[in-house]
Design an enzyme around this catalytic site. Sequence first.
Site, PDB file in Angstrom:
ATOM      1  NE  ARG A  49      38.978  26.799  35.586  1.00 39.61           N
ATOM      2  CZ  ARG A  49      39.683  25.771  35.122  1.00 39.61           C
ATOM      3  NH1 ARG A  49      39.661  24.635  35.038  1.00 39.61           N
ATOM      4  NH2 ARG A  49      40.808  26.570  35.010  1.00 39.61           N
ATOM      5  CE1 TYR A  85      26.184  40.565  41.229  1.00 37.24           C
ATOM      6  CE2 TYR A  85      24.366  39.850  39.649  1.00 37.24           C
ATOM      7  CZ  TYR A  85      25.635  40.589  40.118  1.00 37.24           C
ATOM      8  OH  TYR A  85      26.385  40.727  38.771  1.00 37.24           O
ATOM      9  CE  LYS A 114      46.547  26.664  39.295  1.00 36.70           C
ATOM     10  NZ  LYS A 114      46.667  26.784  37.764  1.00 36.70           N
ATOM     11  CD  GLU A 120      28.302  43.625  43.819  1.00 38.51           C
ATOM     12  OE1 GLU A 120      28.238  44.879  44.532  1.00 38.51           O
ATOM     13  OE2 GLU A 120      28.033  43.479  42.551  1.00 38.51           O
TER      14      GLU A 120
END
Length: 478
Positions: A279, A64, A273, A66
Amino acid sequence: MPRNAESIAFRSALEVIRGVEPRVADAIGAELADQRESLKLIASENYASPATLLAMGNWFSDKYAEGTIGRRFYAGCQNVDTVEALAAEHARELFGASHAYVQPHSGIDANLVAFWAILADRVEAPALQRAQARHVNDLTEADWFALRRELGDQRMLGMSLDAGGHLTHGFRPNISGKMFDQRSYGTDPATGLVDYDRVAEAAREFRPLVLVAGYSAYPRKINFRIMREIADSVGATFMVDMAHFAGLVAGKVFTGDFDPVPHAHIVTSTTHKSLRGPRGGLVLCGPELADQVDRGCPMVLGGPLPHVMAAKAVALAEARRPDFAGYARQIVDNAQALAEGLLRRGATLVTGGTDNHLVLIDVTGYGLTGRQAEQALLDSGIVTNRNAVPQDPNGAWYTSGIRIGTPALTTRGLGTAEMDTTAELIHTVLSQTSAGVGPDGTASKAKYVLDPALADKVSRQASELLTGFPLYPDVELG
Ligand code: PLP
């Protein structure tokens, strides 16, 4: 590096997975086999490098983090800081931006971060300031209500979905269409091109807070200098979503007026892309918006995905290598060869061609809907997706278009000669497919008739075309 290092890495990973749930290992192996065999023409897909893929499969996934680099809400984030800083540095250098935020999990997240940053920058909104000071999970119903009341009349002008824009550019069912009072600009019905005078007129009438440029299915370049002038003339913040064409910006195919970074106040992108990474999403901006953008967590995001940020750092480093420019140029050369091959055989293309990585075929010329064409091509080993064309008579579900793109096949090494063969295969399937009838005897928008022997023949031709261009040649799963 031994030539078989990639094989060893992927084989070992599958062996470990197989020890727990063999069906997952089998599905992963089957996916590679499918991708190797099919002619992948989905404009939004690519093949990430083995290094990028491997950077995601590790213990960063457990962490984690954040917050932002050096300012985390969790302890022990020093290694996450390293990879996030590297990804941001590569993004800044690659695109010539002064600030990069690489935490968004996807393109949609990147756009949401940008919208909130713009709202926070531009709107005097006490409820927004209160909300930003807290964690998103701690906001009460009353906070959200006050926020909606404060922000509800802000305006966004973006490209309409059927002209090639994206859901997040204000489409009503999407959160962007609910956050903003929205209006869209389309394309000139005669040419299919963006008409800058009409965009300027719409901006003058509507006076948006945000003007959005960028697309998922527009086969041409957009002049971002002109769009910025339009935004400035009405005091709008100019945002560009370069999710589709980021690889062409990175590879310096889109320069000058067509490079969004020097012209936009804020630029968002996906990384998977034409950019060929994992991704994910990213946001680029100047110093004025940097602090707001870095508040992506807590406004939109929770914990970032450190394993994906590691993979972004790898892929962005790859895109900074000199050979990426050649790749990007080849994507466009291939798309143009594909367009020419289709036009020569009688296909109708939206705007009559392309200057980017994608081509939009209007399949009504073949007497088909997009849905019928998509399925007939899939039966024939050609993977595409159906897409609306401007003022589409068949709506967004059945559609009248097939969108095809060249980033993935270009990664495999196919060139303009193979694009002509690809055009021949596509034209053969579409011209030999006819619309079927529904149970009541009326024309169906979904059913179609295609001789299975022809579909098999084209499938074989498609795999023959690919044999000279192995996908992940150094990965042998055994
Ligand atoms: N923006 C544009 C222009 C896109 O084409 C897409 C994806 O298709 C997105 C945003 C959303 O990206 P994601 O699927 O990663 O959320």
